[in-house]
Design an enzyme around this catalytic site. Structure first.
Site, PDB file in Angstrom:
ATOM      1  N   ASN A   1      14.850  -0.968  -9.593  1.00 12.14           N
ATOM      2  CA  ASN A   1      14.272  -2.181  -9.019  1.00 12.14           C
ATOM      3  C   ASN A   1      13.889  -3.066 -10.202  1.00 12.14           C
ATOM      4  O   ASN A   1      12.894  -2.826 -10.869  1.00 12.14           O
ATOM      5  CB  ASN A   1      13.050  -1.805  -8.173  1.00 12.14           C
ATOM      6  CG  ASN A   1      12.466  -3.004  -7.466  1.00 12.14           C
ATOM      7  OD1 ASN A   1      12.833  -4.152  -7.741  1.00 12.14           O
ATOM      8  ND2 ASN A   1      11.550  -2.757  -6.555  1.00 12.14           N
TER       9      ASN A   1
ATOM     10  N   ARG B   1      18.042  -2.433  -6.031  1.00 15.43           N
ATOM     11  CA  ARG B   1      17.391  -3.246  -5.007  1.00 15.43           C
ATOM     12  C   ARG B   1      17.768  -4.708  -5.268  1.00 15.43           C
ATOM     13  O   ARG B   1      17.581  -5.213  -6.377  1.00 15.43           O
ATOM     14  CB  ARG B   1      15.878  -3.097  -5.100  1.00 15.43           C
ATOM     15  CG  ARG B   1      15.177  -3.989  -4.113  1.00 15.43           C
ATOM     16  CD  ARG B   1      13.700  -4.007  -4.304  1.00 15.43           C
ATOM     17  NE  ARG B   1      13.096  -4.814  -3.250  1.00 15.43           N
ATOM     18  CZ  ARG B   1      12.023  -5.568  -3.423  1.00 15.43           C
ATOM     19  NH1 ARG B   1      11.431  -5.609  -4.592  1.00 15.43           N
ATOM     20  NH2 ARG B   1      11.544  -6.272  -2.431  1.00 15.43           N
TER      21      ARG B   1
ATOM     22  N   HIS C   1      11.428  -7.033   2.802  1.00 13.03           N
ATOM     23  CA  HIS C   1      10.910  -5.653   2.934  1.00 13.03           C
ATOM     24  C   HIS C   1      11.775  -4.826   3.882  1.00 13.03           C
ATOM     25  O   HIS C   1      11.287  -3.888   4.515  1.00 13.03           O
ATOM     26  CB  HIS C   1       9.457  -5.622   3.485  1.00 13.03           C
ATOM     27  CG  HIS C   1       8.463  -6.415   2.712  1.00 13.03           C
ATOM     28  ND1 HIS C   1       7.495  -7.181   3.314  1.00 13.03           N
ATOM     29  CD2 HIS C   1       8.274  -6.559   1.388  1.00 13.03           C
ATOM     30  CE1 HIS C   1       6.750  -7.767   2.391  1.00 13.03           C
ATOM     31  NE2 HIS C   1       7.218  -7.407   1.211  1.00 13.03           N
TER      32      HIS C   1
ATOM     33  N   HIS D   1       4.138  -3.599   7.510  1.00 15.09           N
ATOM     34  CA  HIS D   1       4.150  -3.312   6.074  1.00 15.09           C
ATOM     35  C   HIS D   1       3.056  -4.141   5.416  1.00 15.09           C
ATOM     36  O   HIS D   1       3.142  -5.370   5.362  1.00 15.09           O
ATOM     37  CB  HIS D   1       5.544  -3.668   5.499  1.00 15.09           C
ATOM     38  CG  HIS D   1       5.653  -3.511   4.013  1.00 15.09           C
ATOM     39  ND1 HIS D   1       6.384  -2.495   3.426  1.00 15.09           N
ATOM     40  CD2 HIS D   1       5.145  -4.233   2.992  1.00 15.09           C
ATOM     41  CE1 HIS D   1       6.314  -2.607   2.107  1.00 15.09           C
ATOM     42  NE2 HIS D   1       5.569  -3.662   1.822  1.00 15.09           N
ATOM     43  N   LEU D   2       2.002  -3.466   4.913  1.00 16.37           N
ATOM     44  CA  LEU D   2       0.878  -4.171   4.303  1.00 16.37           C
ATOM     45  C   LEU D   2       0.715  -3.716   2.858  1.00 16.37           C
ATOM     46  O   LEU D   2       0.091  -2.684   2.582  1.00 16.37           O
ATOM     47  CB  LEU D   2      -0.418  -3.899   5.086  1.00 16.37           C
ATOM     48  CG  LEU D   2      -0.402  -4.179   6.596  1.00 16.37           C
ATOM     49  CD1 LEU D   2      -1.699  -3.730   7.242  1.00 16.37           C
ATOM     50  CD2 LEU D   2      -0.161  -5.660   6.859  1.00 16.37           C
ATOM     51  N   GLY D   3       1.329  -4.446   1.949  1.00 11.67           N
ATOM     52  CA  GLY D   3       1.196  -4.147   0.517  1.00 11.67           C
ATOM     53  C   GLY D   3       0.731  -5.411  -0.163  1.00 11.67           C
ATOM     54  O   GLY D   3      -0.047  -6.176   0.405  1.00 11.67           O
TER      55      GLY D   3
ATOM     56  N   GLY E   1       2.760  -7.841  -0.716  1.00 15.25           N
ATOM     57  CA  GLY E   1       3.367  -8.705   0.293  1.00 15.25           C
ATOM     58  C   GLY E   1       3.204  -8.008   1.642  1.00 15.25           C
ATOM     59  O   GLY E   1       3.136  -6.782   1.691  1.00 15.25           O
TER      60      GLY E   1
ATOM     61  N   ARG F   1      -0.911 -14.819  -0.831  1.00 15.49           N
ATOM     62  CA  ARG F   1      -0.145 -15.799  -0.037  1.00 15.49           C
ATOM     63  C   ARG F   1      -0.833 -16.066   1.303  1.00 15.49           C
ATOM     64  O   ARG F   1      -1.325 -15.136   1.938  1.00 15.49           O
ATOM     65  CB  ARG F   1       1.266 -15.268   0.240  1.00 15.49           C
ATOM     66  CG  ARG F   1       2.120 -15.179  -1.008  1.00 15.49           C
ATOM     67  CD  ARG F   1       3.454 -14.523  -0.727  1.00 15.49           C
ATOM     68  NE  ARG F   1       3.634 -13.332  -1.533  1.00 15.49           N
ATOM     69  CZ  ARG F   1       4.558 -12.401  -1.334  1.00 15.49           C
ATOM     70  NH1 ARG F   1       5.408 -12.512  -0.334  1.00 15.49           N
ATOM     71  NH2 ARG F   1       4.638 -11.362  -2.131  1.00 15.49           N
TER      72      ARG F   1
ATOM     73  N   ASP G   1      -7.273  -7.358  -4.438  1.00 17.57           N
ATOM     74  CA  ASP G   1      -7.093  -5.926  -4.163  1.00 17.57           C
ATOM     75  C   ASP G   1      -7.990  -5.536  -2.992  1.00 17.57           C
ATOM     76  O   ASP G   1      -9.206  -5.749  -3.023  1.00 17.57           O
ATOM     77  CB  ASP G   1      -7.432  -5.099  -5.409  1.00 17.57           C
ATOM     78  CG  ASP G   1      -6.945  -3.671  -5.259  1.00 17.57           C
ATOM     79  OD1 ASP G   1      -7.326  -3.021  -4.260  1.00 17.57           O
ATOM     80  OD2 ASP G   1      -6.175  -3.210  -6.105  1.00 17.57           O
TER      81      ASP G   1
ATOM     82  N   ARG H   1      -9.127  -2.809  -2.033  1.00 15.38           N
ATOM     83  CA  ARG H   1     -10.230  -1.864  -2.327  1.00 15.38           C
ATOM     84  C   ARG H   1     -11.497  -2.617  -2.721  1.00 15.38           C
ATOM     85  O   ARG H   1     -12.591  -2.300  -2.253  1.00 15.38           O
ATOM     86  CB  ARG H   1      -9.819  -0.917  -3.474  1.00 15.38           C
ATOM     87  CG  ARG H   1      -8.856   0.141  -3.018  1.00 15.38           C
ATOM     88  CD  ARG H   1      -8.167   0.778  -4.177  1.00 15.38           C
ATOM     89  NE  ARG H   1      -7.157  -0.124  -4.735  1.00 15.38           N
ATOM     90  CZ  ARG H   1      -6.114   0.245  -5.441  1.00 15.38           C
ATOM     91  NH1 ARG H   1      -5.924   1.509  -5.689  1.00 15.38           N
ATOM     92  NH2 ARG H   1      -5.238  -0.630  -5.893  1.00 15.38           N
TER      93      ARG H   1
ATOM     94  N   ASN I   1      -3.456   3.167   3.288  1.00 14.72           N
ATOM     95  CA  ASN I   1      -4.752   3.589   2.730  1.00 14.72           C
ATOM     96  C   ASN I   1      -5.986   2.988   3.372  1.00 14.72           C
ATOM     97  O   ASN I   1      -7.072   3.536   3.227  1.00 14.72           O
ATOM     98  CB  ASN I   1      -4.790   3.260   1.232  1.00 14.72           C
ATOM     99  CG  ASN I   1      -3.830   4.113   0.451  1.00 14.72           C
ATOM    100  OD1 ASN I   1      -3.949   5.333   0.443  1.00 14.72           O
ATOM    101  ND2 ASN I   1      -2.842   3.493  -0.164  1.00 14.72           N
TER     102      ASN I   1
ATOM    103  N   GLU J   1      10.702   3.115  -0.525  1.00 20.49           N
ATOM    104  CA  GLU J   1      11.849   2.208  -0.633  1.00 20.49           C
ATOM    105  C   GLU J   1      12.923   2.763  -1.574  1.00 20.49           C
ATOM    106  O   GLU J   1      14.107   2.583  -1.338  1.00 20.49           O
ATOM    107  CB  GLU J   1      11.364   0.827  -1.098  1.00 20.49           C
ATOM    108  CG  GLU J   1      10.560   0.144  -0.003  1.00 20.49           C
ATOM    109  CD  GLU J   1       9.831  -1.114  -0.444  1.00 20.49           C
ATOM    110  OE1 GLU J   1       8.705  -0.984  -0.956  1.00 20.49           O
ATOM    111  OE2 GLU J   1      10.379  -2.209  -0.280  1.00 20.49           O
TER     112      GLU J   1
HETATM  113  P1  AMP Z   1       1.898  -2.009  -2.494  1.00 15.91           P
HETATM  114  O1  AMP Z   1       2.439  -3.398  -2.706  1.00 15.91           O
HETATM  115  O2  AMP Z   1       2.481  -1.312  -1.313  1.00 15.91           O
HETATM  116  O3  AMP Z   1       1.937  -1.165  -3.749  1.00 15.91           O
HETATM  117  O4  AMP Z   1       0.329  -2.190  -2.136  1.00 15.91           O
HETATM  118  C1  AMP Z   1      -0.578  -2.611  -3.108  1.00 15.91           C
HETATM  119  C2  AMP Z   1      -1.924  -2.912  -2.483  1.00 15.91           C
HETATM  120  O5  AMP Z   1      -2.409  -1.802  -1.715  1.00 15.91           O
HETATM  121  C3  AMP Z   1      -3.029  -3.146  -3.501  1.00 15.91           C
HETATM  122  O6  AMP Z   1      -3.060  -4.469  -3.950  1.00 15.91           O
HETATM  123  C4  AMP Z   1      -4.277  -2.801  -2.735  1.00 15.91           C
HETATM  124  O7  AMP Z   1      -4.782  -3.968  -2.124  1.00 15.91           O
HETATM  125  C5  AMP Z   1      -3.829  -1.866  -1.649  1.00 15.91           C
HETATM  126  N1  AMP Z   1      -4.401  -0.514  -1.787  1.00 15.91           N
HETATM  127  C6  AMP Z   1      -3.995   0.483  -2.605  1.00 15.91           C
HETATM  128  N2  AMP Z   1      -4.778   1.576  -2.453  1.00 15.91           N
HETATM  129  C7  AMP Z   1      -5.703   1.262  -1.523  1.00 15.91           C
HETATM  130  C8  AMP Z   1      -6.805   1.956  -0.915  1.00 15.91           C
HETATM  131  N3  AMP Z   1      -7.106   3.222  -1.251  1.00 15.91           N
HETATM  132  N4  AMP Z   1      -7.525   1.316   0.015  1.00 15.91           N
HETATM  133  C9  AMP Z   1      -7.237   0.036   0.381  1.00 15.91           C
HETATM  134  N5  AMP Z   1      -6.208  -0.666  -0.147  1.00 15.91           N
HETATM  135  C10 AMP Z   1      -5.455  -0.071  -1.090  1.00 15.91           C
END
Ligand code: AMP
Length: 398
Positions: free
Chosen positions: A7, A90, A179, A208-210, A212, A241, A282, A284, A334, A384
């Site tokens: 990637n 990717r 995604h 999908h909550l990352g 993005g 975003r 973030d 967290r 998470n 992925e």
């Molecule tokens: P990803 O793009 O799938 O790697 O997701 C990244 C995002 O996941 C980070 O910016 C965090 O906001 C969130 N994240 C990771 N670990 C945790 C956790 N233990 N609790 C809440 N959010 C988390």
């Protein structure tokens, strides 16, 4: 068959060497800050982890470093680079040309290059990854796996924008989706899980909550609607975003407040979302602050969950029912708190969370709905890289 999954980003390369069809991860790692004197390369095989900081001028040097680590006498996992039979890449944007994974040819590379206008932040770097892999792994078959391919099943009523039709027909302005590898991977896992319990898996929503964020409605395994569109900006509130926003705001910023179009773009993609609302991107940090009583963080969480809730409602209507929703990616996997807020008061759609199950983190399919819940609520870790390896293996085995 050993498949190297790559990637490639603007200044990074994520890699995983995967044995197929056993799906065993042989080694993996990441190069960051390519182009700097202090680039960092990490490498992991089973429990062993290492990293070094060194100058990595460009992507080709980076890939050669990865190859050196994979072949290292002491910590390596292969003896000959030709042991790698396939490199799976990717590629974010496949436009309307690619509805499935493709073996890389000069025509495929040309098409990826031509699609760069639609994904300027991704496609040029994905193409660079392909070009350097061709130079380093000369014997391997190069395979491109497109994020957009999974959404080729969207019906026209879902992907067309209500703007003059010629803009779609002549300029390809329409929704494409992103995604795709993640939505495909977790939807298939969900289907296997539900079928094993004799449950229907015909109407699914994947969330999908990352960094993005996006949602997909799936009917019988095929995507029928999706929250991201022409670019990766629409829909849910993301780390930086804004997601859905009335376009009048954009013109107010430009015409009344003197923003340039580039500044508005920067504002909506990099300074908005959870960051714009709270000063943090973030989840967290935001959760912690909300627990400590920070009102901005609490309202941001509520807004985030409310947007997801509305999309669940819309997609349940589009599907005319709901068998399961699936949470995935960093936040989806998470954040028990966000899942809890999203699923509150959703009995109208037959969704009821089991708070105890929801609080537990697992590395496999985790059913977090209560015994009474008519539709299931699942938490499924996405993968992925494995999905890319699966698709590359499938095409290479033909
Ligand atoms: P990803 O793009 O799938 O790697 O997701 C990244 C995002 O996941 C980070 O910016 C965090 O906001 C969130 N994240 C990771 N670990 C945790 C956790 N233990 N609790 C809440 N959010 C988390």
């Amino acid at each position: 068959m050993k498949i190297l999954v790559i990637n490639s980003g603007s200044s990074s390369i994520k890699y995983q060497l995967i044995e197929m069809p056993s799906e065993a991860v042989i080694a993996k790692g990441l190069i960051e800050r390519i182009g700097s004197k202090e680039a960092k390369i990490s490498y992991q095989k089973s429990d062993f982890k290492t990293h070094k900081v060194l100058e990595i001028r460009d992507h080709q040097t980076g890939l050669m470093q990865i190859n050196q680590l994979l072949m290292d006498d002491e910590i390596g996992v292969i003896t000959n680079k030709d042991d790698i039979e396939v490199v799976g890449h990717r590629v974010v944007h496949g436009g309307k040309s690619f509805s499935e994974t493709a073996v890389v040819t000069p025509q495929v590379k040309e098409a990826i290059k031509n699609l760069s206008a639609l994904a300027p932040l991704h496609n040029p770097h994905n193409l660079k990854g392909i070009e350097v892999a061709e130079k380093v792994f000369t014997k391997a078959q190069q395979v491109a796996v497109f994020d957009t391919a999974f959404f080729q099943s969207l019906p026209q009523k879902a992907y067309q924008y209500a703007i003059p039709k010629h803009l779609m027909e002549e300029q390809d302005i329409r929704a494409y989706g992103f995604h795709g590898t993640s939505h495909k991977y977790v939807s298939e896992k969900a289907k296997t899980h539900l079928k094993s319990q004799n449950q229907s898996a015909s109407k699914l929503i994947t969330i999908h909550l990352g960094n993005g964020c996006s949602m997909t409605a799936l009917k019988d395994g095929l995507a029928i609607d999706h929250s991201l569109g022409f670019g990766p900006a629409n829909g849910l509130i993301m780390g930086t975003r804004a997601g859905d926003i009335d376009q009048s705001v954009i013109f107010y910023l430009i015409n009344q407040l003197g923003y340039s179009p580039d500044e508005v773009n920067e504002l909506l993609l990099k300074e908005s979302g959870m960051l714009g609302l709270t000063g943090h991107n973030d989840m967290r940090d935001i959760q912690k602050k909300a627990e400590e009583g920070d009102k901005n963080c609490q309202i941001a969480l509520d807004m985030n969950a409310y947007r997801i809730k509305k999309y669940i409602g819309a997609y349940a209507a589009a599907l005319n029912g709901l068998d399961a929703i699936v949470f995935t990616a960093g936040i989806g996997e998470n954040s028990a708190l966000l899942r809890d807020i999203v699923c509150k008061d959703m009995d109208v759609l037959g969704l009821e969370l089991d708070t105890d199950k929801n609080a537990k983190r697992t590395n496999h399919v985790n059913e977090v709905s209560s015994a009474h819940s008519k539709a299931k609520i699942l938490v499924i870790p996405t993968n992925e890289e494995l999905e890319i390896a699966k698709q590359a293996f499938e095409i290479a085995s033909r």
